[in-house]
Enzyme design. Structure first.
Site, PDB file in Angstrom:
ATOM      1  N   ARG A   1      90.209  63.338  77.241  1.00  0.00           N
ATOM      2  CA  ARG A   1      91.163  64.287  77.526  1.00  0.00           C
ATOM      3  C   ARG A   1      90.545  65.674  77.149  1.00  0.00           C
ATOM      4  O   ARG A   1      90.694  66.746  77.494  1.00  0.00           O
ATOM      5  CB  ARG A   1      92.260  64.419  76.398  1.00  0.00           C
TER       6      ARG A   1
ATOM      7  N   LYS B   1      82.339  65.072  68.038  1.00  0.00           N
ATOM      8  CA  LYS B   1      82.173  64.150  66.717  1.00  0.00           C
ATOM      9  C   LYS B   1      83.414  63.351  66.772  1.00  0.00           C
ATOM     10  O   LYS B   1      84.501  63.879  66.424  1.00  0.00           O
ATOM     11  CB  LYS B   1      82.348  65.249  65.543  1.00  0.00           C
TER      12      LYS B   1
ATOM     13  N   GLU C   1      95.358  70.097  68.685  1.00  0.00           N
ATOM     14  CA  GLU C   1      96.265  69.209  68.600  1.00  0.00           C
ATOM     15  C   GLU C   1      96.212  68.464  67.381  1.00  0.00           C
ATOM     16  O   GLU C   1      95.825  67.482  66.970  1.00  0.00           O
ATOM     17  CB  GLU C   1      95.845  68.113  69.858  1.00  0.00           C
TER      18      GLU C   1
ATOM     19  N   CYS D   1     100.282  60.500  67.112  1.00  0.00           N
ATOM     20  CA  CYS D   1     101.025  61.808  66.726  1.00  0.00           C
ATOM     21  C   CYS D   1     102.396  61.848  67.620  1.00  0.00           C
ATOM     22  O   CYS D   1     103.349  62.705  67.022  1.00  0.00           O
ATOM     23  CB  CYS D   1      99.927  62.913  67.310  1.00  0.00           C
TER      24      CYS D   1
HETATM   25  P1  NAP Z   1      92.067  64.012  60.569  1.00  0.00           P
HETATM   26  O1  NAP Z   1      91.778  63.412  59.208  1.00  0.00           O
HETATM   27  O2  NAP Z   1      92.443  65.102  60.558  1.00  0.00           O
HETATM   28  O3  NAP Z   1      90.690  63.591  61.210  1.00  0.00           O
HETATM   29  C1  NAP Z   1      90.393  63.957  62.627  1.00  0.00           C
HETATM   30  C2  NAP Z   1      88.983  64.311  62.912  1.00  0.00           C
HETATM   31  O4  NAP Z   1      88.508  65.394  61.938  1.00  0.00           O
HETATM   32  C3  NAP Z   1      88.043  63.271  62.410  1.00  0.00           C
HETATM   33  O5  NAP Z   1      86.988  63.024  63.353  1.00  0.00           O
HETATM   34  C4  NAP Z   1      87.589  63.658  61.299  1.00  0.00           C
HETATM   35  O6  NAP Z   1      86.504  62.904  60.853  1.00  0.00           O
HETATM   36  C5  NAP Z   1      87.623  65.039  61.428  1.00  0.00           C
HETATM   37  N1  NAP Z   1      87.620  66.032  60.028  1.00  0.00           N
HETATM   38  C6  NAP Z   1      88.226  65.547  58.973  1.00  0.00           C
HETATM   39  N2  NAP Z   1      87.734  66.507  58.074  1.00  0.00           N
HETATM   40  C7  NAP Z   1      87.003  67.475  58.693  1.00  0.00           C
HETATM   41  C8  NAP Z   1      86.481  68.887  58.530  1.00  0.00           C
HETATM   42  N3  NAP Z   1      86.667  69.083  57.197  1.00  0.00           N
HETATM   43  N4  NAP Z   1      85.742  69.543  59.192  1.00  0.00           N
HETATM   44  C9  NAP Z   1      85.558  69.054  60.414  1.00  0.00           C
HETATM   45  N5  NAP Z   1      86.280  67.761  60.643  1.00  0.00           N
HETATM   46  C10 NAP Z   1      86.914  67.087  60.128  1.00  0.00           C
HETATM   47  O7  NAP Z   1      92.993  62.926  61.254  1.00  0.00           O
HETATM   48  P2  NAP Z   1      93.265  61.425  61.527  1.00  0.00           P
HETATM   49  O8  NAP Z   1      93.776  60.781  60.233  1.00  0.00           O
HETATM   50  O9  NAP Z   1      91.933  60.943  62.066  1.00  0.00           O
HETATM   51  O10 NAP Z   1      94.123  61.282  62.710  1.00  0.00           O
HETATM   52  C11 NAP Z   1      95.490  61.203  62.395  1.00  0.00           C
HETATM   53  C12 NAP Z   1      96.130  62.697  62.670  1.00  0.00           C
HETATM   54  O11 NAP Z   1      95.753  63.244  64.149  1.00  0.00           O
HETATM   55  C13 NAP Z   1      97.636  62.760  62.605  1.00  0.00           C
HETATM   56  O12 NAP Z   1      98.013  63.853  61.946  1.00  0.00           O
HETATM   57  C14 NAP Z   1      97.888  62.660  64.157  1.00  0.00           C
HETATM   58  O13 NAP Z   1      99.253  63.139  64.433  1.00  0.00           O
HETATM   59  C15 NAP Z   1      97.019  63.777  64.775  1.00  0.00           C
HETATM   60  N6  NAP Z   1      96.792  63.532  66.230  1.00  0.00           N
HETATM   61  C16 NAP Z   1      97.337  64.400  66.925  1.00  0.00           C
HETATM   62  C17 NAP Z   1      97.326  64.340  68.312  1.00  0.00           C
HETATM   63  C18 NAP Z   1      97.839  65.385  69.139  1.00  0.00           C
HETATM   64  O14 NAP Z   1      97.463  65.403  70.436  1.00  0.00           O
HETATM   65  N7  NAP Z   1      98.555  66.299  68.646  1.00  0.00           N
HETATM   66  C19 NAP Z   1      96.670  63.168  68.958  1.00  0.00           C
HETATM   67  C20 NAP Z   1      96.279  62.145  67.943  1.00  0.00           C
HETATM   68  C21 NAP Z   1      96.436  62.294  66.693  1.00  0.00           C
HETATM   69  P3  NAP Z   1      86.432  61.596  59.932  1.00  0.00           P
HETATM   70  O15 NAP Z   1      87.009  60.576  60.677  1.00  0.00           O
HETATM   71  O16 NAP Z   1      85.061  61.365  59.594  1.00  0.00           O
HETATM   72  O17 NAP Z   1      86.980  62.056  58.476  1.00  0.00           O
END
Ligand code: NAP
Length: 489
Positions: A169, A184, A260, A294
């Site tokens: 996407r 990443k 997102e 999400c």
């Molecule tokens: P997350 O903890 O925010 O992680 C998302 C991405 O960000 C991962 O690649 C993560 O790496 C990275 N990341 C974490 N801390 C970071 C930092 N300080 N600097 C740069 N990158 C960093 O979220 P998640 O738990 O993986 O995913 C679930 C969340 O995503 C939910 O809140 C969901 O609603 C949301 N989501 C939103 C959409 C949308 O389209 N709105 C779609 C899908 C998911 P690591 O994995 O290495 O920690």
């Protein structure tokens, strides 16, 4: 089903960093383990990038940008089209790989590969439709030329819940627009992205256009790239908490952003709804991706006159779901991503129960290895329960009742999130009125799934900034330039 084995799909993936078109070990040969959430067993190890590896990836993206921007839109589109074909040819093996690293049932993983591929097909078509403008100045003396150009090198960060589709996407419109990128993927699900990088290279994507960095140190690797000043855009999908942190970092170099972020979707069932259709929609909106989406319905508001019937039907359906490893036949509820997810869901359910909610079914983890939680239905969930304001990200459906449309709307909008809402009603006037008054970027009207490559996907409020997909998706990766033409007389 493909004849490829589990070990076969894992061993077929290149586990190194993909930088400048070359597979490269991380500095110091560091690696991180990838685990199967259904068994807790390590599947393999992939390169664990350091901040200097991140800089090398950004160097490669910056070096490739000028030449890539010159490549004809048709050629950019055809690379995406070839990658679309390859994704679909390898749908079974890629789905198995995704199930192994993320846990979702195979049928859903196959669905995600098709959804992911669709972004490449869509943006292959959009690459040749980047428009501009030409106008006579109001005073008649000069002319205005408006053109669109690639933003430049992009930083893309994706979550684990849709390991392939959240990548395509972003990669699809970036490639179509003529941008280079460093992506990443989430630490827990790097394999799908590494497989995708291989497919894009085979499809003719020039070296350096896409660079993939896998790491256990997301912040340490991404922050220097964000602050570096050479990247021109950050596109992030993930939690609102991390998104806010990244927005602060981006402010330093006024980096363009697409965000997102998290959701807290309300699911409204009015007294005039087709109840069976509402239950079908509820199952999709709640149970797609084991509730780890999400877009997952996070709060069910049901008119009091149909609440008992709706709760009973939903409970029957939830009780009939087969739980297990996503690779097993018939399984529709796989494991949650990790033990922290299980702990969070357990905590939220306990909190709701303490606040007076009644557990109709489920409400507990499943014994044995892996991170399994029972499909759960709760009724009488009060607004003060934590799950009314926090993303559950698991197979739990909390139901509350309402008496009036106004009350339902007020409850639905009582959140800082605004990604999507679902509405079930047969009354056309109410359908339009309620859809317009919901403070969300998307509404599922008598429909439990809204995702589609052809639509502008995204949220309002703290669910994000910008849209992905649809005809606007490519705009996120384009800058508008205006050229004033004088000296014509
Ligand atoms: P997350 O903890 O925010 O992680 C998302 C991405 O960000 C991962 O690649 C993560 O790496 C990275 N990341 C974490 N801390 C970071 C930092 N300080 N600097 C740069 N990158 C960093 O979220 P998640 O738990 O993986 O995913 C679930 C969340 O995503 C939910 O809140 C969901 O609603 C949301 N989501 C939103 C959409 C949308 O389209 N709105 C779609 C899908 C998911 P690591 O994995 O290495 O920690």
């Amino acid at each position: 089903m493909s004849t490829v084995s589990e070990a076969g799909v894992v061993s077929a993936v290149n586990k190194e960093l993909f930088i400048g078109g070359k597979w490269t070990a991380a500095s110091g040969d560091a690696t991180l383990d990838v685990t199967d959430p259904a068994t807790g067993e390590v599947l393999c190890a992939v390169a664990d990038a350091s901040p200097s590896d991140g800089t090398a990836a950004l160097d490669a993206a910056v070096a490739a940008q000028a030449d890539w921007a010159e490549v004809a839109p048709r050629e950019r589109g055809e690379i995406l089209r070839r990658a679309y074909e390859k994704l679909m040819e390898r749908q079974d093996e890629l789905a198995l790989l995704m199930t192994l690293e993320m846990g979702k049932p195979l049928a859903e993983a196959k669905g995600e590969i098709a959804y992911a591929a669709e972004f490449f097909r869509w943006f292959a078509e959009e690459a040749v439709r980047i428009d501009g403008g030409y106008a006579v100045a109001p005073n008649g003396a000069g002319r205005f030329l408006v053109t669109k150009q690639p933003v430049g090198p992009c930083l893309l960060i994706t979550p684990w819940n849709f390991p392939m589709a959240m990548g395509t996407r972003k990669i699809g419109p970036a490639v179509a627009a003529g941008c280079t990128m460093v992506i990443k993927p989430a630490e827990q699900t790097p394999l799908s992205m590494l497989a995708l990088a291989g497919i894009l290279a085979e499809s003719g994507l020039p070296d350096g256009v896409l660079n993939v960095v896998t790491t256990s140190d997301a912040g340490g690797v991404m922050e220097p790239m964000i602050r570096d000043g050479r990247a021109r855009k950050l596109s992030f999908t993930g939690s609102t908490a991390v998104g806010k942190k990244l927005l602060e970092q981006c402010a330093g170099t006024v980096l363009r952003t697409s965000m997102e972020l998290g959701g807290n979707a309300p699911f409204l069932v009015f007294e005039d709804a087709d109840l069976d259709a509402a239950v079908d929609g509820a199952m999709q909106a709640k149970m797609r991706n084991i509730g780890e989406a999400c877009t997952a319905a996070n709060r069910f508001y049901v008119h009091s006159s149909v609440a008992d019937a709706f709760s009973r039907k939903l409970t029957e359906r939830m009780e009939g779901l087969a739980i297990g490893r996503g690779t097993e036949d018939g399984v529709v509820v796989g494991p949650l991503i990790d033990s922290a997810a299980i702990a969070k869901v357990s905590e939220l359910v306990a909190d709701a129960a303490q606040n007076g909610a009644k557990v109709l079914t489920g409400g507990a983890t499943v014994d044995g290895p892996g991170n399994f939680y029972q499909p759960t239905v709760l009724t009488g969930v009060p607004a003060k329960a934590r799950m009314s304001s926090e993303e559950i990200f698991g197979p739990v459906a909390p139901i509350s009742t309402f008496e009036t449309e106004q009350e339902a709307l007020a409850a639905a909008n009582d959140t800082e999130f605004g990604l999507v809402a679902y509405v079930y009603t047969q009354n056309i006037a109410r359908a339009i009125r309620v859809s317009e008054r919901l403070e969300t970027g998307m509404v599922g009207l008598n429909q439990g799934v809204v995702s589609n490559a052809a639509v502008p996907f995204g949220g309002v409020k703290q669910s994000g900034l910008g849209r992905e997909g649809g005809t606007v998706g490519i705009e996120e990766f384009l800058e508008t330039k205006y050229i004033a033409i004088g000296g014509l007389s």
